[in-house]
Design a protein around this motif. Structure first.
Motif, PDB file in Angstrom:
ATOM      1  N   LYS A 133       0.846  -1.189   0.000  1.00 47.22           N
ATOM      2  CA  LYS A 133       0.000   0.000   0.000  1.00 47.22           C
ATOM      3  C   LYS A 133       0.883   1.241   0.000  1.00 47.22           C
ATOM      4  N   ASN A 288     -11.936   7.533  -3.957  1.00 51.18           N
ATOM      5  CA  ASN A 288     -13.324   7.131  -3.752  1.00 51.18           C
ATOM      6  C   ASN A 288     -13.731   7.414  -2.308  1.00 51.18           C
ATOM      7  N   GLN A 292      -9.400   5.838  -1.358  1.00 51.61           N
ATOM      8  CA  GLN A 292      -8.569   4.978  -2.181  1.00 51.61           C
ATOM      9  C   GLN A 292      -8.560   5.533  -3.601  1.00 51.61           C
ATOM     10  N   THR A 294      -8.791   6.042  -7.485  1.00 54.00           N
ATOM     11  CA  THR A 294      -9.815   5.465  -8.364  1.00 54.00           C
ATOM     12  C   THR A 294      -9.258   4.539  -9.427  1.00 54.00           C
ATOM     13  N   ASN A 296      -5.640   3.122  -9.151  1.00 58.33           N
ATOM     14  CA  ASN A 296      -4.658   2.226  -8.537  1.00 58.33           C
ATOM     15  C   ASN A 296      -5.128   1.917  -7.124  1.00 58.33           C
ATOM     16  N   LYS A 297      -5.692   0.743  -6.923  1.00 56.73           N
ATOM     17  CA  LYS A 297      -6.296   0.385  -5.646  1.00 56.73           C
ATOM     18  C   LYS A 297      -5.273   0.145  -4.547  1.00 56.73           C
ATOM     19  N   SER A 298      -3.985   0.143  -4.894  1.00 58.20           N
ATOM     20  CA  SER A 298      -2.937   0.026  -3.879  1.00 58.20           C
ATOM     21  C   SER A 298      -2.578   1.377  -3.272  1.00 58.20           C
ATOM     22  N   TYR A 300      -3.646   5.120  -1.593  1.00 58.38           N
ATOM     23  CA  TYR A 300      -4.607   5.948  -0.856  1.00 58.38           C
ATOM     24  C   TYR A 300      -4.060   7.377  -0.802  1.00 58.38           C
ATOM     25  N   LYS A 331      -8.657  -4.196   6.150  1.00 58.33           N
ATOM     26  CA  LYS A 331      -8.959  -4.129   4.722  1.00 58.33           C
ATOM     27  C   LYS A 331     -10.228  -4.864   4.335  1.00 58.33           C
TER      28      LYS A 331
END
Length: 450
Positions: A133, A288, A292, A294, A296-298, A300, A331
């Motif tokens: 992350k 979002n 997080q 929008t 790259n979900k890794s 924040y 998570k």
């Protein structure tokens, strides 16, 4: 040397970044953090905290000036050098203290801005690191003027480090920072000019309340030049010449020091976000409801750099840091960012403060009752000979709940918090009026404003 791997890599050591790093490390995650400046972030080192220390002396000067002939016979003597030394007692220990806190939690520290190599890989200090992350908490920075000679314009960091004050000073921009520093300088005897592109100061605040502050600023001796687009800063032998276009004509203004206070933008250009597939905009890192990214979900983002619903305020950075760290740690049960009413304050004298909806926005969705009054005849203002004290409150006529409050006055920065609390608790006007406040206090005045 091999690739270093971390559970969490935080970029930025201000309020939001430090909270994420320390929370995650406390839960046993392997954490690293990086910053290209001194650790501790803007607010503590070169922002709201040191600014408020300087503001504190001007409160004394303002109060003494208003009480001349009413108990004060002579204005106090002031020393900018002593004031700056006092300011240093708040800021000088912050970087080392921040690093000590991080070291105690075995958080690895890097003193450079990383760049993305791919979605989970960064390059920092010549090393390659991978992280499950990545948290971006780099905050905001002064917006470039993008004009010839802009290198001659100082920024807010420089103001807070001035060894001595000049006779004349100019601010390009009449937002929060420009107005706050203009007031500090003017009360310390500097002849101040403010050049603003818009037709008035502080365009994000209620126009009626701003008009009171603008007049008070002019009475203080601040010279305003509105509707002026600055296009060049030129260095002369002693002064700087600022050139601007106004009403189709070119104008020139000179001052010994010029400050760029035209606004702030997300500090993201050094990160190579495209390589990390990180979506961003002029507002910052796109996120979002879980903060997080929008695309790259890794990744924040939290604090001023996040394009979230939170205002660029330190308390909001703290809350967003808590949300991000909770979502990384838990998570499987991600939390959503939600925001209570967010008060904003301009630390001029008088203060300007606001929370909730503007009159214009409230009219779109509600039937409203608006009170807009100047109340310099109220006891709290009269006892300190304060001539500028006004409010505008906006109430939903169906529910009696407060939709917005806009204040200008000596203690507006404190009083606005009571409005924010009442709004967060969804108290209606009757409930607020039924509270027993201490009297005579500024807080008690809110009952008369509803």
């Amino acid at each position: 040397m091999g690739v270093r791997e971390f559970d969490v890599f935080v970029i930025g050591t201000g309020t939001a970044g430090k909270i994420v790093a320390t929370n995650c490390a406390a839960e046993g995650l392997k954490v690293a953090i990086a910053d290209n400046r001194e650790f501790g972030g803007t607010c503590a080192n070169r922002g709201c905290d040191p600014k408020k220390v300087l503001f504190g002396l001007t409160e004394i000067l303002d109060r003494a000036e208003k009480m001349k002939g009413k108990g004060i016979t002579k204005m106090p003597e002031v020393s900018w050098e002593d004031l700056m030394a006092f300011k240093e007692t708040f800021t000088s220990a912050i970087p080392a203290a921040t690093e000590n806190d991080l070291e105690e939690l075995e958080i690895e520290m890097y003193h450079q801005s990383p760049i993305f190599l791919d979605e989970n890989t960064l390059s920092v200090e010549g090393k390659t690191v991978k992280a499950k992350k990545i948290v971006i908490a780099t905050g905001n920075k002064p917006m470039p003027l993008n004009i010839p000679g802009e290198e001659h314009a100082l920024i807010s960091d420089d103001f807070l480090e001035l060894k001595e004050l000049p006779d004349t000073m100019m601010f390009i921009g009449a937002g929060y920072i420009g107005m706050e520093f203009a007031h500090i300088a003017a009360r310390m005897g500097v002849k101040v000019t403010v050049v603003e592109f818009a037709p008035r100061i502080l365009t994000n605040f209620d126009e009626d309340m701003v008009a009171h502050l603008q007049k008070a600023s002019e009475d203080l001796g601040i010279n305003f030049i509105f509707n002026a687009e600055v296009f060049e800063v030129e260095k002369l032998r002693k002064n700087y010449r600022v050139k601007a276009k106004q009403a189709g004509k070119e104008i020139e203004v000179k001052a010994e020091m010029v400050f760029n206070t035209a606004g702030r933008v997300p500090s993201i250009e050094e990160l190579d976000l495209e390589k990390g597939n990180v979506a961003f905009s002029k507002q910052g890192i796109e996120v979002n409801e879980h903060l997080q990214n929008t695309t790259n979900k890794s990744v924040y983002a939290c604090g001023d750099v996040a394009a979230s619903a939170g205002l660029p305020l330190t308390p909001l950075s703290s809350k967003e840091g808590q949300i991000v760290s909770a979502n990384i740690i838990n998570k499987n049960n991600p939390g959503k960012a939600s925001y209570a009413p967010q008060p904003s304050v301009v630390f001029t004298l008088p203060n300007l403060a606001s929370v909730g909806l503007s009159e214009e926005d409230a009219k779109k969705d509600y039937e409203i009752r608006v009170e807009n009054k100047r109340v310099s005849d109220w006891f709290n203002a009269k006892r300190i000979n304060e001539k500028v004290y006004a409010y505008k409150t906006i109430v939903d006529t169906k529910t009696g709940k407060i939709l917005g409050a806009h204040l200008v006055g000596p203690e507006a920065a404190e009083v606005i918090n009571l409005f924010a609390m009442a709004m967060a608790a969804e108290m209606d006007c009757e409930a607020v009026r039924n509270v027993i406040f201490g009297y005579p206090t500024w807080g008690n005045d809110i009952q008369g404003m509803l």
